[in-house]
Write an enzyme that holds these catalytic residues in place. Structure first.
Site, PDB file in Angstrom:
ATOM      1  N   TYR A 109      12.354   0.720 -55.486  1.00 43.97           N
ATOM      2  CA  TYR A 109      13.769   0.213 -56.018  1.00 43.97           C
ATOM      3  C   TYR A 109      13.910   0.233 -54.943  1.00 43.97           C
ATOM      4  O   TYR A 109      13.997   1.473 -54.109  1.00 43.97           O
ATOM      5  CB  TYR A 109      14.818   1.284 -57.494  1.00 43.97           C
ATOM      6  CG  TYR A 109      15.865   0.326 -56.688  1.00 43.97           C
ATOM      7  CD1 TYR A 109      16.572  -0.265 -57.906  1.00 43.97           C
ATOM      8  CD2 TYR A 109      16.939   1.702 -55.493  1.00 43.97           C
ATOM      9  CE1 TYR A 109      17.945   0.110 -57.372  1.00 43.97           C
ATOM     10  CE2 TYR A 109      18.657   1.601 -55.696  1.00 43.97           C
ATOM     11  CZ  TYR A 109      18.601   0.463 -56.471  1.00 43.97           C
ATOM     12  OH  TYR A 109      19.737   0.784 -56.500  1.00 43.97           O
ATOM     13  N   GLU A 197      21.302  -4.750 -53.179  1.00 46.69           N
ATOM     14  CA  GLU A 197      19.556  -3.860 -54.183  1.00 46.69           C
ATOM     15  C   GLU A 197      18.347  -5.783 -54.635  1.00 46.69           C
ATOM     16  O   GLU A 197      19.016  -6.532 -54.565  1.00 46.69           O
ATOM     17  CB  GLU A 197      20.785  -3.802 -55.291  1.00 46.69           C
ATOM     18  CG  GLU A 197      19.753  -3.387 -56.315  1.00 46.69           C
ATOM     19  CD  GLU A 197      20.443  -2.793 -57.252  1.00 46.69           C
ATOM     20  OE1 GLU A 197      20.845  -3.594 -58.235  1.00 46.69           O
ATOM     21  OE2 GLU A 197      21.559  -1.582 -57.779  1.00 46.69           O
TER      22      GLU A 197
END
Ligand code: ADP
Ligand code: MG
Length: 359
Positions: A109, A197
Protein backbone atom coordinates in the site's frame (compact mmCIF):
# COMPACT_ATOMS: atom_id res chain seq x y z
CA UNK A 1 -12.72 16.32 -7.29
CA UNK A 2 -12.15 12.65 -8.01
CA UNK A 3 -10.78 11.25 -11.24
CA UNK A 4 -10.90 7.75 -12.70
CA UNK A 5 -8.25 5.08 -12.31
CA UNK A 6 -7.29 5.24 -15.99
CA UNK A 7 -6.86 9.02 -15.77
CA UNK A 8 -4.76 8.80 -12.61
CA UNK A 9 -2.60 6.13 -14.25
CA UNK A 10 -2.12 8.35 -17.30
CA UNK A 11 -1.00 11.23 -15.10
CA UNK A 12 1.29 9.08 -12.95
CA UNK A 13 2.89 7.46 -15.99
CA UNK A 14 4.07 10.98 -16.87
CA UNK A 15 5.93 11.04 -13.54
CA UNK A 16 7.78 7.80 -14.23
CA UNK A 17 5.47 5.37 -12.50
CA UNK A 18 5.11 1.96 -14.11
CA UNK A 19 1.57 0.79 -14.86
CA UNK A 20 0.31 -2.16 -16.93
CA UNK A 21 -0.57 -1.33 -20.55
CA UNK A 22 -4.27 -0.70 -20.96
CA UNK A 23 -7.01 1.00 -22.93
CA UNK A 24 -10.41 2.53 -22.30
CA UNK A 25 -13.62 1.09 -23.75
CA UNK A 26 -17.25 2.15 -23.83
CA UNK A 27 -18.67 -1.02 -25.33
CA UNK A 28 -17.96 -4.76 -24.96
CA UNK A 29 -16.79 -4.84 -28.61
CA UNK A 30 -14.29 -2.11 -27.92
CA UNK A 31 -13.15 -3.90 -24.76
CA UNK A 32 -12.39 -7.00 -26.84
CA UNK A 33 -10.53 -4.86 -29.34
CA UNK A 34 -8.47 -3.30 -26.54
CA UNK A 35 -7.53 -6.76 -25.26
CA UNK A 36 -6.45 -7.69 -28.77
CA UNK A 37 -4.33 -4.52 -29.07
CA UNK A 38 -2.68 -5.12 -25.68
CA UNK A 39 -1.88 -8.73 -26.53
CA UNK A 40 -0.81 -11.46 -24.11
CA UNK A 41 -3.08 -14.06 -22.57
CA UNK A 42 -4.40 -12.41 -19.43
CA UNK A 43 -6.41 -9.23 -19.07
CA UNK A 44 -8.25 -7.43 -16.33
CA UNK A 45 -11.52 -5.61 -17.04
CA UNK A 46 -12.04 -2.77 -14.58
CA UNK A 47 -15.16 -0.64 -14.09
CA UNK A 48 -14.30 3.07 -14.20
CA UNK A 49 -16.34 4.55 -11.39
CA UNK A 50 -15.49 7.14 -8.76
CA UNK A 51 -15.23 4.72 -5.89
CA UNK A 52 -12.86 2.14 -4.46
CA UNK A 53 -13.69 -1.38 -3.37
CA UNK A 54 -14.61 -2.37 -6.93
CA UNK A 55 -12.86 -5.73 -6.76
CA UNK A 56 -15.09 -7.14 -4.05
CA UNK A 57 -18.23 -5.77 -5.73
CA UNK A 58 -17.62 -7.41 -9.12
CA UNK A 59 -16.06 -4.36 -10.76
CA UNK A 60 -12.65 -5.98 -11.45
CA UNK A 61 -12.52 -9.21 -13.46
CA UNK A 62 -9.54 -11.25 -14.56
CA UNK A 63 -10.01 -12.82 -18.01
CA UNK A 64 -8.07 -15.42 -19.98
CA UNK A 65 -9.70 -15.10 -23.42
CA UNK A 66 -10.99 -12.21 -25.52
CA UNK A 67 -14.39 -13.81 -25.24
CA UNK A 68 -14.24 -13.54 -21.45
CA UNK A 69 -13.23 -9.89 -21.81
CA UNK A 70 -16.36 -9.30 -23.89
CA UNK A 71 -18.58 -11.01 -21.31
CA UNK A 72 -17.00 -9.26 -18.34
CA UNK A 73 -17.43 -5.85 -19.98
CA UNK A 74 -20.95 -6.67 -21.15
CA UNK A 75 -21.80 -7.58 -17.59
CA UNK A 76 -20.51 -4.27 -16.18
CA UNK A 77 -21.89 -1.70 -18.63
CA UNK A 78 -24.88 0.23 -17.35
CA UNK A 79 -24.76 -1.59 -14.01
CA UNK A 80 -24.89 0.23 -10.75
CA UNK A 81 -21.84 -0.77 -8.76
CA UNK A 82 -22.43 -0.61 -5.02
CA UNK A 83 -19.18 -1.01 -3.10
CA UNK A 84 -18.13 -0.65 0.53
CA UNK A 85 -17.07 2.91 -0.30
CA UNK A 86 -19.72 4.08 -2.77
CA UNK A 87 -22.63 4.54 -0.41
CA UNK A 88 -25.96 2.80 -1.05
CA UNK A 89 -26.69 4.82 -4.21
CA UNK A 90 -23.70 3.23 -5.98
CA UNK A 91 -22.09 4.46 -9.20
CA UNK A 92 -23.14 3.59 -12.73
CA UNK A 93 -20.54 2.04 -15.04
CA UNK A 94 -20.28 3.89 -18.36
CA UNK A 95 -16.71 2.91 -19.22
CA UNK A 96 -14.34 0.09 -18.49
CA UNK A 97 -10.58 -0.03 -18.58
CA UNK A 98 -8.96 -3.14 -20.00
CA UNK A 99 -5.41 -3.77 -18.91
CA UNK A 100 -2.76 -6.39 -19.07
CA UNK A 101 -3.06 -9.02 -16.33
CA UNK A 102 -0.01 -9.02 -14.12
CA UNK A 103 1.45 -11.90 -12.07
CA UNK A 104 1.64 -10.55 -8.55
CA UNK A 105 4.40 -11.53 -6.12
CA UNK A 106 3.66 -8.98 -3.41
CA UNK A 107 0.99 -6.35 -2.83
CA UNK A 108 1.85 -3.15 -0.95
CA UNK A 109 0.00 0.00 0.00
CA UNK A 110 1.27 3.49 -0.85
CA UNK A 111 -0.62 6.68 -0.10
CA UNK A 112 0.05 10.42 -0.01
CA UNK A 113 -2.14 12.72 2.03
CA UNK A 114 -2.05 16.21 3.44
CA UNK A 115 -1.30 16.05 7.13
CA UNK A 116 -3.53 18.82 8.45
CA UNK A 117 -1.68 19.30 11.72
CA UNK A 118 1.73 19.86 10.14
CA UNK A 119 0.29 21.13 6.81
CA UNK A 120 2.75 18.87 5.04
CA UNK A 121 2.51 15.97 2.67
CA UNK A 122 2.68 12.66 4.47
CA UNK A 123 3.57 9.34 2.91
CA UNK A 124 1.67 6.40 4.34
CA UNK A 125 2.88 2.96 3.29
CA UNK A 126 2.32 -0.61 4.33
CA UNK A 127 3.63 -4.01 3.38
CA UNK A 128 0.02 -5.30 3.53
CA UNK A 129 -1.45 -4.00 0.28
CA UNK A 130 -4.66 -4.96 -1.42
CA UNK A 131 -6.80 -4.28 1.67
CA UNK A 132 -8.34 -0.90 2.32
CA UNK A 133 -6.19 1.33 4.54
CA UNK A 134 -8.83 1.30 7.29
CA UNK A 135 -8.62 -2.50 7.38
CA UNK A 136 -4.82 -2.42 7.47
CA UNK A 137 -4.97 0.11 10.32
CA UNK A 138 -7.26 -2.21 12.22
CA UNK A 139 -5.74 -5.62 11.46
CA UNK A 140 -2.05 -4.82 10.99
CA UNK A 141 -1.34 -1.39 12.45
CA UNK A 142 2.32 -2.31 12.99
CA UNK A 143 2.91 -2.54 9.24
CA UNK A 144 1.99 1.11 8.68
CA UNK A 145 4.87 3.47 7.93
CA UNK A 146 4.36 7.23 8.12
CA UNK A 147 6.85 9.72 6.78
CA UNK A 148 6.31 13.48 6.60
CA UNK A 149 7.95 15.40 3.76
CA UNK A 150 9.80 18.63 4.46
CA UNK A 151 8.58 20.98 1.71
CA UNK A 152 11.87 22.87 1.70
CA UNK A 153 13.80 19.83 0.46
CA UNK A 154 11.04 17.68 -1.05
CA UNK A 155 10.98 13.91 -0.89
CA UNK A 156 14.64 12.97 -1.16
CA UNK A 157 16.14 9.77 -2.51
CA UNK A 158 17.31 9.05 1.03
CA UNK A 159 13.84 9.41 2.54
CA UNK A 160 12.31 7.26 -0.20
CA UNK A 161 14.94 4.57 0.39
CA UNK A 162 14.15 4.59 4.08
CA UNK A 163 10.48 3.91 3.31
CA UNK A 164 11.41 1.16 0.87
CA UNK A 165 13.63 -0.59 3.41
CA UNK A 166 10.88 -0.44 6.02
CA UNK A 167 8.57 -2.07 3.48
CA UNK A 168 11.04 -4.94 3.36
CA UNK A 169 11.62 -4.82 -0.39
CA UNK A 170 14.61 -6.72 -1.78
CA UNK A 171 17.62 -5.01 -3.35
CA UNK A 172 16.38 -5.61 -6.90
CA UNK A 173 13.16 -3.68 -6.19
CA UNK A 174 14.64 -0.68 -4.43
CA UNK A 175 15.18 1.49 -7.50
CA UNK A 176 11.70 0.83 -8.89
CA UNK A 177 10.04 1.56 -5.58
CA UNK A 178 12.07 4.73 -4.99
CA UNK A 179 11.14 6.00 -8.46
CA UNK A 180 7.46 5.27 -7.74
CA UNK A 181 7.47 7.00 -4.37
CA UNK A 182 9.27 10.10 -5.60
CA UNK A 183 7.15 10.21 -8.77
CA UNK A 184 3.92 10.12 -6.76
CA UNK A 185 5.21 12.90 -4.54
CA UNK A 186 6.03 15.10 -7.53
CA UNK A 187 2.62 14.36 -9.06
CA UNK A 188 0.93 15.28 -5.80
CA UNK A 189 2.83 18.55 -5.50
CA UNK A 190 2.93 19.61 -9.15
CA UNK A 191 -0.74 18.86 -9.85
CA UNK A 192 -2.16 20.28 -6.59
CA UNK A 193 -3.58 16.92 -5.55
CA UNK A 194 -5.05 16.39 -2.11
CA UNK A 195 -4.66 12.61 -2.22
CA UNK A 196 -2.72 10.03 -4.22
CA UNK A 197 -3.20 6.36 -3.44
CA UNK A 198 -1.66 3.32 -5.07
CA UNK A 199 -3.37 0.23 -3.70
CA UNK A 200 -2.01 -2.16 -4.55
CA UNK A 201 1.51 -1.27 -5.52
CA UNK A 202 2.90 -4.64 -6.58
CA UNK A 203 6.10 -6.50 -7.18
CA UNK A 204 5.52 -8.69 -10.24
CA UNK A 205 6.90 -12.16 -10.89
CA UNK A 206 9.29 -10.62 -13.42
CA UNK A 207 10.57 -8.27 -10.73
CA UNK A 208 9.08 -4.93 -11.68
CA UNK A 209 7.40 -2.55 -9.27
CA UNK A 210 4.04 -1.46 -10.67
CA UNK A 211 0.91 0.49 -9.73
CA UNK A 212 -2.09 -1.80 -10.30
CA UNK A 213 -4.61 0.70 -8.99
CA UNK A 214 -4.41 4.47 -8.74
CA UNK A 215 -6.62 7.03 -7.12
CA UNK A 216 -6.18 10.81 -7.10
CA UNK A 217 -8.23 13.59 -5.59
CA UNK A 218 -7.94 17.31 -6.22
CA UNK A 219 -8.88 20.44 -4.37
CA UNK A 220 -11.85 21.97 -6.20
CA UNK A 221 -10.70 25.42 -5.17
CA UNK A 222 -7.33 24.98 -6.91
CA UNK A 223 -8.70 23.57 -10.16
CA UNK A 224 -8.84 26.90 -11.95
CA UNK A 225 -5.04 26.74 -12.01
CA UNK A 226 -5.09 23.27 -13.57
CA UNK A 227 -6.99 23.22 -16.82
CA UNK A 228 -5.49 19.81 -17.65
CA UNK A 229 -6.99 18.33 -14.47
CA UNK A 230 -10.29 20.19 -14.78
CA UNK A 231 -10.83 18.49 -18.14
CA UNK A 232 -10.76 15.11 -16.41
CA UNK A 233 -13.99 15.87 -14.53
CA UNK A 234 -16.61 13.17 -15.13
CA UNK A 235 -19.99 14.63 -14.31
CA UNK A 236 -21.73 11.27 -14.69
CA UNK A 237 -20.04 10.21 -11.46
CA UNK A 238 -20.87 13.24 -9.36
CA UNK A 239 -23.69 14.43 -7.20
CA UNK A 240 -25.78 16.68 -9.49
CA UNK A 241 -25.65 19.52 -7.01
CA UNK A 242 -21.86 19.32 -6.79
CA UNK A 243 -21.63 19.42 -10.58
CA UNK A 244 -23.89 22.46 -10.82
CA UNK A 245 -21.84 24.31 -8.24
CA UNK A 246 -18.61 23.37 -10.02
CA UNK A 247 -19.98 24.68 -13.32
CA UNK A 248 -20.38 28.04 -11.61
CA UNK A 249 -16.90 27.92 -10.18
CA UNK A 250 -18.07 26.99 -6.69
CA UNK A 251 -17.10 24.09 -4.55
CA UNK A 252 -20.00 22.37 -2.89
CA UNK A 253 -20.34 19.43 -0.56
CA UNK A 254 -23.59 17.62 -1.28
CA UNK A 255 -26.21 17.88 1.44
CA UNK A 256 -29.80 19.03 1.62
CA UNK A 257 -29.18 22.71 2.11
CA UNK A 258 -26.44 25.26 1.66
CA UNK A 259 -24.20 24.77 4.67
CA UNK A 260 -21.59 22.84 2.67
CA UNK A 261 -21.14 25.81 0.35
CA UNK A 262 -20.38 28.13 3.21
CA UNK A 263 -17.95 25.70 4.78
CA UNK A 264 -15.94 25.66 1.53
CA UNK A 265 -16.19 29.35 0.76
CA UNK A 266 -12.95 31.17 1.52
CA UNK A 267 -14.76 34.47 2.20
CA UNK A 268 -17.09 33.04 4.84
CA UNK A 269 -15.70 33.01 8.36
CA UNK A 270 -18.91 32.35 10.33
CA UNK A 271 -22.42 31.22 9.49
CA UNK A 272 -25.72 32.52 10.84
CA UNK A 273 -28.47 29.94 10.72
CA UNK A 274 -32.10 31.02 11.08
CA UNK A 275 -34.54 28.27 12.01
CA UNK A 276 -38.20 28.04 12.79
CA UNK A 277 -40.67 25.50 14.14
CA UNK A 278 -41.57 22.47 12.03
CA UNK A 279 -39.50 20.43 9.63
CA UNK A 280 -36.36 18.32 10.07
CA UNK A 281 -33.90 20.84 8.58
CA UNK A 282 -32.38 22.08 11.82
CA UNK A 283 -31.86 18.51 13.08
CA UNK A 284 -30.16 17.63 9.77
CA UNK A 285 -28.08 20.79 9.96
CA UNK A 286 -27.00 19.84 13.50
CA UNK A 287 -25.78 16.48 12.25
CA UNK A 288 -23.93 18.08 9.34
CA UNK A 289 -22.36 20.67 11.59
CA UNK A 290 -21.16 17.94 13.95
CA UNK A 291 -19.63 15.81 11.18
CA UNK A 292 -18.39 18.22 8.57
CA UNK A 293 -18.24 21.84 9.69
CA UNK A 294 -15.27 23.54 11.28
CA UNK A 295 -16.46 27.15 10.95
CA UNK A 296 -18.43 28.72 13.80
CA UNK A 297 -22.22 28.70 13.49
CA UNK A 298 -24.60 31.08 15.25
CA UNK A 299 -28.28 30.19 15.28
CA UNK A 300 -31.56 31.86 16.01
CA UNK A 301 -34.65 29.68 16.03
CA UNK A 302 -37.97 31.53 15.76
CA UNK A 303 -41.03 30.38 17.63
CA UNK A 304 -39.41 29.60 20.97
CA UNK A 305 -42.61 30.36 22.80
CA UNK A 306 -44.96 28.71 20.32
CA UNK A 307 -46.77 25.64 21.69
CA UNK A 308 -45.87 22.27 20.12
CA UNK A 309 -47.99 21.48 17.06
CA UNK A 310 -48.87 25.09 16.33
CA UNK A 311 -49.94 25.43 12.66
CA UNK A 312 -47.33 27.27 10.58
CA UNK A 313 -49.25 27.67 7.36
CA UNK A 314 -46.56 26.29 5.03
CA UNK A 315 -45.17 23.03 3.82
CA UNK A 316 -42.49 22.87 6.52
CA UNK A 317 -45.16 21.98 9.04
CA UNK A 318 -46.12 18.68 7.45
CA UNK A 319 -42.61 17.26 7.39
CA UNK A 320 -42.50 15.45 10.66
CA UNK A 321 -39.21 14.81 12.38
CA UNK A 322 -37.67 14.75 15.80
CA UNK A 323 -36.82 18.09 17.28
CA UNK A 324 -39.87 19.77 15.81
CA UNK A 325 -40.41 22.43 18.40
CA UNK A 326 -38.11 25.43 18.61
CA UNK A 327 -36.70 24.56 22.07
CA UNK A 328 -35.94 21.01 20.89
CA UNK A 329 -34.13 22.42 17.87
CA UNK A 330 -32.15 24.81 20.02
CA UNK A 331 -31.12 21.84 22.17
CA UNK A 332 -29.88 19.85 19.17
CA UNK A 333 -27.91 22.77 17.78
CA UNK A 334 -26.41 23.67 21.15
CA UNK A 335 -25.25 20.06 21.59
CA UNK A 336 -23.06 20.33 18.48
CA UNK A 337 -21.45 23.57 19.60
CA UNK A 338 -23.63 26.15 17.84
CA UNK A 339 -23.94 29.51 19.64
CA UNK A 340 -27.61 30.23 20.18
CA UNK A 341 -29.07 33.73 20.34
CA UNK A 342 -32.49 34.09 21.97
CA UNK A 343 -33.39 37.16 19.93
CA UNK A 344 -32.59 38.25 16.34
CA UNK A 345 -31.37 41.61 17.56
CA UNK A 346 -28.45 39.82 19.25
CA UNK A 347 -27.10 38.16 16.08
CA UNK A 348 -24.67 41.00 15.31
CA UNK A 349 -23.13 40.91 18.78
CA UNK A 350 -22.86 37.10 18.66
CA UNK A 351 -21.00 37.22 15.34
CA UNK A 352 -18.61 39.83 16.72
CA UNK A 353 -17.95 37.75 19.80
CA UNK A 354 -17.29 34.58 17.75
CA UNK A 355 -14.80 36.52 15.61
CA UNK A 356 -13.13 38.02 18.65
CA UNK A 357 -12.69 34.52 20.11
CA UNK A 358 -11.24 33.18 16.84
CA UNK A 359 -8.76 36.06 16.54
P1 ADP B 1 -10.40 -1.75 -6.14
O1 ADP B 1 -9.39 -1.16 -5.19
O2 ADP B 1 -11.41 -0.75 -6.56
O3 ADP B 1 -10.99 -3.00 -5.61
P2 ADP B 1 -8.11 -2.60 -7.77
O4 ADP B 1 -7.67 -1.96 -9.01
O5 ADP B 1 -7.27 -2.39 -6.57
O6 ADP B 1 -9.63 -2.16 -7.50
O7 ADP B 1 -8.26 -4.16 -8.06
C1 ADP B 1 -8.59 -5.09 -7.06
C2 ADP B 1 -7.59 -6.24 -7.08
O8 ADP B 1 -7.56 -6.84 -8.38
C3 ADP B 1 -6.16 -5.80 -6.82
O9 ADP B 1 -5.87 -5.77 -5.42
C4 ADP B 1 -5.34 -6.84 -7.54
O10 ADP B 1 -5.17 -7.98 -6.71
C5 ADP B 1 -6.24 -7.24 -8.71
N1 ADP B 1 -5.82 -6.54 -9.94
C6 ADP B 1 -6.14 -5.30 -10.33
N2 ADP B 1 -5.55 -4.98 -11.50
C7 ADP B 1 -4.83 -6.04 -11.87
C8 ADP B 1 -3.98 -6.33 -12.98
N3 ADP B 1 -3.76 -5.48 -13.98
N4 ADP B 1 -3.41 -7.57 -13.03
C9 ADP B 1 -3.61 -8.48 -12.04
N5 ADP B 1 -4.38 -8.26 -10.98
C10 ADP B 1 -5.00 -7.06 -10.87
MG1 MG C 1 -7.45 -0.80 -5.16
Amino acid sequence: MDIHEYQAKDLLRGFGIKVPSGGLADSPEQATYRAHEIGGDKWVVKAQVHTGGRGKAGGVKVCSTEHEVFDAADDMFGKKLVTSQSGPAGKIVYRVYVESGVKIERELYLGFVLDRSSERIMVVASSSGGMEIEEIAQDQPDTIIRSVVDPAVGLTEFQAREIVFKLGLGASHVQGAVTTIRGCYRAFRDLDATMVEINPLVVTSDNSVMALDAKMEFDDNALFRRQQIMELRDKSQEDLRETKAADQGLSYVGLDGNLGLFECDADTSAIVLIGEIGGPQEAEAAEFIRDRMRKPVIAYVAGLTAPKGKPMGHAGAIISAFGESAPEKVGLLREVGVSIVPNPSEIGAAVRSVHAKAA
